[in-house]
Design a protein around this motif. Structure first.
Motif, PDB file in Angstrom:
ATOM      1  N   ARG A   1      45.258  37.470  42.367  1.00 26.90           N
ATOM      2  CA  ARG A   1      46.076  35.943  43.080  1.00 26.90           C
ATOM      3  C   ARG A   1      44.802  34.762  42.234  1.00 26.90           C
ATOM      4  O   ARG A   1      45.740  34.387  41.775  1.00 26.90           O
ATOM      5  N   ASP A   2      43.707  35.200  42.541  1.00 30.79           N
ATOM      6  CA  ASP A   2      43.728  33.478  42.165  1.00 30.79           C
ATOM      7  C   ASP A   2      42.931  34.090  40.357  1.00 30.79           C
ATOM      8  O   ASP A   2      41.535  32.404  40.731  1.00 30.79           O
TER       9      ASP A   2
ATOM     10  N   ALA B   1      53.643  37.789  36.428  1.00 32.94           N
ATOM     11  CA  ALA B   1      52.428  37.270  37.396  1.00 32.94           C
ATOM     12  C   ALA B   1      52.055  35.492  36.891  1.00 32.94           C
ATOM     13  O   ALA B   1      50.951  35.131  37.344  1.00 32.94           O
ATOM     14  N   GLN B   2      52.685  35.642  35.010  1.00 36.84           N
ATOM     15  CA  GLN B   2      51.888  34.841  34.749  1.00 36.84           C
ATOM     16  C   GLN B   2      50.436  34.609  34.516  1.00 36.84           C
ATOM     17  O   GLN B   2      50.116  33.450  34.647  1.00 36.84           O
ATOM     18  N   LEU B   3      49.951  35.559  34.067  1.00 36.93           N
ATOM     19  CA  LEU B   3      48.234  35.523  34.925  1.00 36.93           C
ATOM     20  C   LEU B   3      48.006  35.964  33.212  1.00 36.93           C
ATOM     21  O   LEU B   3      48.396  37.159  32.710  1.00 36.93           O
TER      22      LEU B   3
ATOM     23  N   VAL C   1      50.954  40.430  43.456  1.00 39.30           N
ATOM     24  CA  VAL C   1      50.358  38.867  42.446  1.00 39.30           C
ATOM     25  C   VAL C   1      51.165  38.447  42.097  1.00 39.30           C
ATOM     26  O   VAL C   1      51.036  36.774  42.992  1.00 39.30           O
ATOM     27  N   ALA C   2      52.059  38.976  41.755  1.00 35.37           N
ATOM     28  CA  ALA C   2      53.222  38.174  41.866  1.00 35.37           C
ATOM     29  C   ALA C   2      53.672  36.854  42.295  1.00 35.37           C
ATOM     30  O   ALA C   2      53.911  35.562  42.378  1.00 35.37           O
ATOM     31  N   ARG C   3      54.263  37.397  43.180  1.00 42.51           N
ATOM     32  CA  ARG C   3      55.050  36.971  44.892  1.00 42.51           C
ATOM     33  C   ARG C   3      53.902  36.004  45.609  1.00 42.51           C
ATOM     34  O   ARG C   3      54.162  34.812  45.808  1.00 42.51           O
ATOM     35  N   ALA C   4      52.655  36.065  45.053  1.00 42.09           N
ATOM     36  CA  ALA C   4      51.230  35.438  46.163  1.00 42.09           C
ATOM     37  C   ALA C   4      51.601  34.486  45.450  1.00 42.09           C
ATOM     38  O   ALA C   4      50.924  33.708  46.024  1.00 42.09           O
ATOM     39  N   ARG C   5      51.595  34.436  43.918  1.00 48.04           N
ATOM     40  CA  ARG C   5      51.767  33.212  43.557  1.00 48.04           C
ATOM     41  C   ARG C   5      52.559  32.423  43.112  1.00 48.04           C
ATOM     42  O   ARG C   5      52.921  31.955  42.005  1.00 48.04           O
ATOM     43  N   GLY C   6      54.014  32.455  44.494  1.00 47.05           N
ATOM     44  CA  GLY C   6      55.012  32.062  44.058  1.00 47.05           C
ATOM     45  C   GLY C   6      56.079  32.338  42.978  1.00 47.05           C
ATOM     46  O   GLY C   6      56.883  31.692  43.163  1.00 47.05           O
TER      47      GLY C   6
END
Length: 343
Positions: free
Chosen positions: A202-203, A230-232, A322-327
């Motif tokens: 997430r971070d 997640a745009q990660l 993770v995607a949802r946690a990143r908005g």
């Protein structure tokens, strides 16, 4: 108020049923492919695909080369569609993997392979598509409609179909037994405990995904999903390759997500994880073996060459969260659409 499950979350859970349908309905197709390969004795099998489907082709490359001993070569679709090259594939088998079967470039590559002498096989979710209609043999994956932009059940079913081709070509009984167990293992994988990895990803600003052999192919898919949902930023490496230049970026807190099945690479992969931890990396492992504090213990089919595909289901659940946690909405990345037609 409880957040409604995403389409990606729901469709990941449907992968097991898709694989079960695939093997129930396509037994004769697998038998036909086994006969074709035995009769033609191809010197090479070529593949053509894009995106997630190309990662399924990489998974197939390892399985087929390991079990059937025949080299597998990826052909870039643009070789035919843009550069108009003639492919010399006498006696070869050419396999195209696609969800929609609609992109002009992969259809062009299939047509060129057929003109060059190959028997063409379409592994596709839409049999009545331009790709399916033009192929010599169609292997439907039976995933059903997939509404999330992120391919989940269609990827798993495509990879399972390709594993079925490898088994049909090799006659490997252990692989065949594991394919029978695959749907149940996929169901169990939906419930693995990935929660300890959530804060790590997430971070994160960037990460590596890694594995060896078939697990490296799955790490390619894992890296893509981190980017598109997640745009990660994520890069995939063989754990062997990661010991070279890419290791220079690894420092304290750098996330590495590894897929480590119980196969012939287990010992060398485990040693690589120890080395990465020694450099300060935060190493998480999807494995049926306990490989440290951030191990996501995953179900096994009893065959290490298929288990990375099982582990991927747990990873899909993780990266969706993770995607949802990143908005973000993992179903509708703002720069992508479900079917991409390239030339």
């Amino acid at each position: 108020m409880t957040e409604a499950p995403s389409l990606m979350f729901q469709e990941t859970a449907e992968a097991a049923d898709a694989v079960e349908r695939l093997f129930e309905r396509e037994a004769e197709t697998f038998a036909e492919l086994g006969r074709v390969i035995a009769d033609r004795q191809p010197a090479v099998v070529s593949t053509s695909a894009r995106g997630s489907s190309d990662h399924a082709a990489s998974f197939f490359k390892y399985l087929f080369e390991i079990h059937a001993g025949i080299p597998v070569a990826s052909i870039g679709p643009s070789v035919a569609s843009v550069y108009d090259a003639s492919l010399k594939l006498e006696r070869a088998l050419h396999i195209t993997i696609s969800q929609s079967g609609a992109s002009p470039d992969i259809v062009a590559a299939q047509n060129s392979a057929k003109k060059g002498g190959a028997v063409t096989v379409a592994v596709v979710n839409v049999p009545d598509s331009p790709l399916g209609r033009a192929a010599d043999i169609v292997l439907p994956i039976h995933a059903g409609p997939e509404r999330s932009v992120a391919a989940t059940k269609s990827f798993v079913a495509s990879a399972a179909a390709l594993a079925g081709i490898a088994q049909a070509a090799s006659g490997d009984a252990a692989l065949g037994d594991a394919l029978i167990r695959l749907p149940q293992a996929l169901r169990q994988a939906c419930s693995v405990d990935w929660e300890p990895l959530l804060p790590l990803l997430r971070d994160a600003a960037s990460l590596y995904t890694a594995g060896r052999g078939p697990a490296f192919a799955i790490s390619l898919e894992a890296a893509l999903k981190a980017k598109e949902t997640a745009q990660l930023h994520a890069e995939a490496f063989s754990l062997a390759e990661l010991m070279h230049g890419p290791m220079q970026l690894v420092d304290k807190g750098f996330p590495v997500v590894a897929f480590v099945p119980e196969d012939a690479a287990l010992e060398s992969s485990s040693q690589a994880l120890v080395k990465l931890r020694g450099l300060g990396a935060e190493v998480a492992a999807f494995s049926s073996r306990d490989l440290g504090p951030l191990t996501v213990e995953t179900p096994s089919t009893g065959h290490g060459h298929l288990d990375p595909l099982v582990a991927l289901v747990g990873y899909y659940r993780l990266i969706e969260r993770v995607a949802r946690a990143r908005g973000l909405n993992p179903d509708t990345p703002d720069k992508l659409k479900k079917v991409t037609e390239t030339i």
